[in-house]
Design an enzyme around this catalytic site. Structure first.
Site, PDB file in Angstrom:
ATOM      1  N   TYR A  32      -8.760   5.022   6.166  1.00  0.00           N
ATOM      2  CA  TYR A  32      -7.813   4.210   5.408  1.00  0.00           C
ATOM      3  C   TYR A  32      -6.400   4.787   5.502  1.00  0.00           C
ATOM      4  O   TYR A  32      -6.152   5.920   5.080  1.00  0.00           O
ATOM      5  CB  TYR A  32      -8.233   4.080   3.933  1.00  0.00           C
ATOM      6  CG  TYR A  32      -9.614   3.486   3.730  1.00  0.00           C
ATOM      7  CD1 TYR A  32     -10.251   2.765   4.744  1.00  0.00           C
ATOM      8  CD2 TYR A  32     -10.293   3.641   2.525  1.00  0.00           C
ATOM      9  CE1 TYR A  32     -11.519   2.225   4.554  1.00  0.00           C
ATOM     10  CE2 TYR A  32     -11.553   3.100   2.330  1.00  0.00           C
ATOM     11  CZ  TYR A  32     -12.161   2.398   3.366  1.00  0.00           C
ATOM     12  OH  TYR A  32     -13.408   1.873   3.181  1.00  0.00           O
ATOM     13  N   SER A  90      -7.817  -2.769  -6.008  1.00  0.00           N
ATOM     14  CA  SER A  90      -6.658  -3.474  -6.546  1.00  0.00           C
ATOM     15  C   SER A  90      -5.541  -2.465  -6.771  1.00  0.00           C
ATOM     16  O   SER A  90      -5.799  -1.314  -7.125  1.00  0.00           O
ATOM     17  CB  SER A  90      -6.994  -4.166  -7.872  1.00  0.00           C
ATOM     18  OG  SER A  90      -5.820  -4.766  -8.395  1.00  0.00           O
ATOM     19  N   HIS A  98     -19.324   6.364   7.923  1.00  0.00           N
ATOM     20  CA  HIS A  98     -18.694   5.051   7.678  1.00  0.00           C
ATOM     21  C   HIS A  98     -19.477   3.893   8.299  1.00  0.00           C
ATOM     22  O   HIS A  98     -19.628   2.835   7.711  1.00  0.00           O
ATOM     23  CB  HIS A  98     -17.245   5.079   8.188  1.00  0.00           C
ATOM     24  CG  HIS A  98     -16.329   4.166   7.444  1.00  0.00           C
ATOM     25  ND1 HIS A  98     -15.008   4.429   7.255  1.00  0.00           N
ATOM     26  CD2 HIS A  98     -16.537   2.979   6.840  1.00  0.00           C
ATOM     27  CE1 HIS A  98     -14.444   3.446   6.561  1.00  0.00           C
ATOM     28  NE2 HIS A  98     -15.356   2.554   6.310  1.00  0.00           N
ATOM     29  N   ASP A 106     -13.247   5.424  -4.200  1.00  0.00           N
ATOM     30  CA  ASP A 106     -13.831   5.317  -2.863  1.00  0.00           C
ATOM     31  C   ASP A 106     -12.715   5.313  -1.822  1.00  0.00           C
ATOM     32  O   ASP A 106     -11.848   4.443  -1.843  1.00  0.00           O
ATOM     33  CB  ASP A 106     -14.637   4.017  -2.750  1.00  0.00           C
ATOM     34  CG  ASP A 106     -15.255   3.866  -1.370  1.00  0.00           C
ATOM     35  OD1 ASP A 106     -16.315   4.465  -1.137  1.00  0.00           O
ATOM     36  OD2 ASP A 106     -14.663   3.168  -0.512  1.00  0.00           O
ATOM     37  N   SER A 132     -16.290  -4.588  -0.792  1.00  0.00           N
ATOM     38  CA  SER A 132     -15.654  -5.908  -0.848  1.00  0.00           C
ATOM     39  C   SER A 132     -16.360  -6.798  -1.874  1.00  0.00           C
ATOM     40  O   SER A 132     -16.735  -7.932  -1.569  1.00  0.00           O
ATOM     41  CB  SER A 132     -15.644  -6.577   0.532  1.00  0.00           C
ATOM     42  OG  SER A 132     -15.019  -5.743   1.472  1.00  0.00           O
ATOM     43  N   ASN A 173     -10.982  -5.814 -14.173  1.00  0.00           N
ATOM     44  CA  ASN A 173     -12.194  -5.425 -13.450  1.00  0.00           C
ATOM     45  C   ASN A 173     -12.992  -4.387 -14.247  1.00  0.00           C
ATOM     46  O   ASN A 173     -14.219  -4.427 -14.295  1.00  0.00           O
ATOM     47  CB  ASN A 173     -11.847  -4.871 -12.065  1.00  0.00           C
ATOM     48  CG  ASN A 173     -11.209  -5.936 -11.175  1.00  0.00           C
ATOM     49  OD1 ASN A 173     -11.239  -7.125 -11.487  1.00  0.00           O
ATOM     50  ND2 ASN A 173     -10.612  -5.515 -10.076  1.00  0.00           N
ATOM     51  N   GLY A 195     -15.152 -10.244  -2.155  1.00  0.00           N
ATOM     52  CA  GLY A 195     -14.986 -10.944  -0.873  1.00  0.00           C
ATOM     53  C   GLY A 195     -13.553 -10.838  -0.388  1.00  0.00           C
ATOM     54  O   GLY A 195     -13.028 -11.773   0.206  1.00  0.00           O
TER      55      GLY A 195
HETATM   56  P1  NAP Z   1     -12.292  -6.485  -2.568  1.00  0.00           P
HETATM   57  O1  NAP Z   1     -12.356  -5.346  -3.505  1.00  0.00           O
HETATM   58  O2  NAP Z   1     -13.437  -7.423  -2.495  1.00  0.00           O
HETATM   59  O3  NAP Z   1     -10.984  -7.354  -2.825  1.00  0.00           O
HETATM   60  C1  NAP Z   1      -9.724  -6.779  -2.920  1.00  0.00           C
HETATM   61  C2  NAP Z   1      -8.709  -7.914  -3.141  1.00  0.00           C
HETATM   62  O4  NAP Z   1      -8.988  -8.576  -4.375  1.00  0.00           O
HETATM   63  C3  NAP Z   1      -7.296  -7.417  -3.211  1.00  0.00           C
HETATM   64  O5  NAP Z   1      -6.497  -8.334  -2.478  1.00  0.00           O
HETATM   65  C4  NAP Z   1      -6.944  -7.467  -4.693  1.00  0.00           C
HETATM   66  O6  NAP Z   1      -5.574  -7.769  -4.838  1.00  0.00           O
HETATM   67  C5  NAP Z   1      -7.812  -8.594  -5.194  1.00  0.00           C
HETATM   68  N1  NAP Z   1      -8.249  -8.402  -6.582  1.00  0.00           N
HETATM   69  C6  NAP Z   1      -8.839  -7.321  -7.111  1.00  0.00           C
HETATM   70  N2  NAP Z   1      -9.129  -7.515  -8.420  1.00  0.00           N
HETATM   71  C7  NAP Z   1      -8.693  -8.764  -8.714  1.00  0.00           C
HETATM   72  C8  NAP Z   1      -8.691  -9.529  -9.908  1.00  0.00           C
HETATM   73  N3  NAP Z   1      -9.199  -9.066 -11.054  1.00  0.00           N
HETATM   74  N4  NAP Z   1      -8.159 -10.787  -9.856  1.00  0.00           N
HETATM   75  C9  NAP Z   1      -7.624 -11.262  -8.704  1.00  0.00           C
HETATM   76  N5  NAP Z   1      -7.594 -10.583  -7.546  1.00  0.00           N
HETATM   77  C10 NAP Z   1      -8.129  -9.327  -7.549  1.00  0.00           C
HETATM   78  O7  NAP Z   1     -12.024  -5.982  -1.057  1.00  0.00           O
HETATM   79  P2  NAP Z   1     -12.024  -4.613  -0.261  1.00  0.00           P
HETATM   80  O8  NAP Z   1     -10.815  -3.840  -0.515  1.00  0.00           O
HETATM   81  O9  NAP Z   1     -12.359  -4.986   1.138  1.00  0.00           O
HETATM   82  O10 NAP Z   1     -13.313  -3.814  -0.806  1.00  0.00           O
HETATM   83  C11 NAP Z   1     -13.247  -2.883  -1.856  1.00  0.00           C
HETATM   84  C12 NAP Z   1     -13.384  -1.466  -1.347  1.00  0.00           C
HETATM   85  O11 NAP Z   1     -14.624  -1.287  -0.650  1.00  0.00           O
HETATM   86  C13 NAP Z   1     -12.337  -1.068  -0.301  1.00  0.00           C
HETATM   87  O12 NAP Z   1     -11.066  -0.853  -0.873  1.00  0.00           O
HETATM   88  C14 NAP Z   1     -12.982   0.159   0.275  1.00  0.00           C
HETATM   89  O13 NAP Z   1     -12.824   1.263  -0.581  1.00  0.00           O
HETATM   90  C15 NAP Z   1     -14.456  -0.289   0.340  1.00  0.00           C
HETATM   91  N6  NAP Z   1     -14.828  -0.864   1.660  1.00  0.00           N
HETATM   92  C16 NAP Z   1     -15.733  -0.181   2.430  1.00  0.00           C
HETATM   93  C17 NAP Z   1     -16.095  -0.682   3.674  1.00  0.00           C
HETATM   94  C18 NAP Z   1     -17.088   0.080   4.503  1.00  0.00           C
HETATM   95  O14 NAP Z   1     -17.248  -0.222   5.699  1.00  0.00           O
HETATM   96  N7  NAP Z   1     -17.781   1.047   3.944  1.00  0.00           N
HETATM   97  C19 NAP Z   1     -15.567  -1.888   4.152  1.00  0.00           C
HETATM   98  C20 NAP Z   1     -14.672  -2.576   3.328  1.00  0.00           C
HETATM   99  C21 NAP Z   1     -14.322  -2.063   2.091  1.00  0.00           C
HETATM  100  P3  NAP Z   1      -4.635  -7.045  -5.975  1.00  0.00           P
HETATM  101  O15 NAP Z   1      -4.320  -5.681  -5.453  1.00  0.00           O
HETATM  102  O16 NAP Z   1      -3.465  -7.954  -6.033  1.00  0.00           O
HETATM  103  O17 NAP Z   1      -5.408  -7.003  -7.239  1.00  0.00           O
END
Ligand code: NAP
Length: 284
Positions: A60, A243, A118, A55, A199, A252, A202
Site C-alpha cells: 500500500y 475510510s 498477501h 490492516d 473490501s 462504521n 465493495g
Molecule cells: P472498502 O472498505 O470496501 O470501501 C472503501 C470505500 O468505502 C472508500 O471509498 C470509503 O470512502 C468508502 N466508505 C467507507 N465507509 C463508508 C461509509 N460509512 N459511508 C460511505 N462510504 C464509506 O474497500 P477497500 O479499501 O478495498 O477494503 C478495505 C481494506 O481491506 C483495504 O483498505 C485493505 O486494508 C484491505 N484489502 C485487502 C486486500 C487483500 O488482497 N488482502 C484487497 C483489498 C483490500 P471514504 O474514505 O470517503 O469514507
C-alpha cells in the site's frame, strides 16, 4: 470472545493477542504526500473512537501506508493489533524475513500482531511458512496467516509442516460477493480459522445498491452500517472497512453494536442471495 458497550468484540486466537472483529483498512493511504496529514489524522481519530485493529501492507502506497500508520500509532502502540502483508515475490525463506523487518522499521514497532502472505505467488508455500515460523520464534510477529487463498490452497497449506499454524485467511467478502460461503467458509469454520473480510463495502459500490439502501432505511441505519453489521453476524468474521472520513469511520464503528434480527437476515438473503454452487474465489 469478549465484548462490552465501549469495547469492540474480540476473537481469541490459539496464540498471541485477541483480535478485534472490526478494523480499519489502509489501502490507498500513503500514496499522495498532499493527503498524508489528513490520513494520519483519520487513523488517529479511529483510534480515539476505539478501533484497535489496523490492516496494512508493504504494497500500500509502496510502504507509504505503513508510514502513515506509524505516525498515527506512535503514542499508543500497546493497545493495538497491527496487521501487515508481504508481497508474494518477497515471501521466500530469507526475503520474507527481510520484508518483515522493513515493515517493522517503517511502522516503527518491534512486532506485528499478524503477518499475512498477501496472495499466492511462485515461491513454494513451505519456504514462506519456514520464514513466518522463524519470525514468530524471534518475536517479530505474534501470528501469521494468508490472504486470497481458496479452499484448495488452504488444503495444500494445511498439508505442509506447520501449515496449521495459519491464524486467518483474508479474502474478498461482502454482500455482493458471497461465493466464499459455498465451500471456503465452512472449511475454515471446521478448522476454527477466522476470516478477515476485505473490501467489506465493495469499495463503495455496494452502497449504491438500491435494495441495500431500502432495507437500511427501513431499519433507520445506513447501507454501509448494514453491510458491516451483516458481516459481523458471525463471531468468526472480521471486517476491515477503509475510510479517511471521520464521520464514516465513526458510523462504521457504531455498526458493530446494531441489532440484526432473523427477519432482516432473510430479507438480505432475498436481495443478495447466497451462492447456489461453487465459484472461484474473487480477488481484487
Ligand atoms: P472498502 O472498505 O470496501 O470501501 C472503501 C470505500 O468505502 C472508500 O471509498 C470509503 O470512502 C468508502 N466508505 C467507507 N465507509 C463508508 C461509509 N460509512 N459511508 C460511505 N462510504 C464509506 O474497500 P477497500 O479499501 O478495498 O477494503 C478495505 C481494506 O481491506 C483495504 O483498505 C485493505 O486494508 C484491505 N484489502 C485487502 C486486500 C487483500 O488482497 N488482502 C484487497 C483489498 C483490500 P471514504 O474514505 O470517503 O469514507
Amino acid at each position: 470472545m469478549t465484548s462490552d458497550a465501549n469495547t469492540l468484540r474480540t476473537l481469541d486466537l490459539p496464540a498471541g493477542p485477541a483480535m478485534p472483529v472490526l478494523g480499519l483498512g489502509t489501502w490507498r493511504l500513503g500514496e499522495d504526500p498532499a493527503r498524508r496529514a489528513a490520513e494520519v489524522a483519520a487513523v488517529r481519530a479511529a483510534l480515539r473512537m476505539g478501533y484497535r485493529l489496523i490492516d496494512t501492507a508493504e504494497m500500500y502506497g509502496d510502504g507509504g501506508a505503513e508510514e502513515v500508520v506509524a505516525k498515527a500509532i506512535a503514542t499508543r502502540r500497546d493497545r493495538l493489533f497491527v496487521v501487515s502483508k508481504v508481497y508474494p515475490h518477497n515471501a521466500g525463506r530469507k526475503s520474507a524475513v527481510t520484508a518483515c523487518e522493513r515493515s517493522l522499521r517503517r511502522l516503527q514497532i518491534d512486532r506485528l500482531d499478524l503477518y499475512l502472505l498477501h496472495w499466492r505467488g511462485r515461491i513454494p508455500l513451505g519456504e514462506t511458512i519456514e520464514a513466518f515460523e522463524r519470525l514468530r520464534a524471534a518475536g517479530k510477529i505474534a501470528r501469521w496467516g494468508v490472504s486470497n487463498f481458496d479452499t484448495a490452497d488452504m488444503r495444500e497449506l494445511f498439508a505442509l509442516s506447520d501449515g496449521h499454524h495459519c491464524a486467518t485467511n483474508q479474502v474478498l467478502y461482502h454482500l455482493g460477493e458471497r461465493g466464499v460461503e459455498w465451500e471456503l467458509l465452512p472449511w475454515l469454520h471446521k478448522q476454527r480459522i477466522p476470516v478477515m473480510a476485505y473490501s467489506p463495502l465493495g469499495q463503495g459500490a455496494l452502497l449504491r445498491k438500491p435494495k441495500l439502501a431500502a432495507i437500511a432505511k427501513r431499519l433507520g441505519t445506513t447501507a454501509a452500517q448494514l453491510a458491516l453489521r451483516w458481516l459481523l453476524r458471525s463471531p468468526e468474521i472480521i471486517a476491515i472497512p477503509e475510510s479517511t472520513n471521520p464521520e464514516h469511520i465513526r458510523a462504521n464503528r457504531a455498526a458493530a453494536a446494531l441489532p440484526l434480527d432473523r427477519a432482516t437476515l432473510r430479507e438480505i438473503d432475498a436481495a443478495f442471495p447466497p451462492p447456489d454452487g461453487p465459484a472461484p474465489l474473487g480477488m481484487l
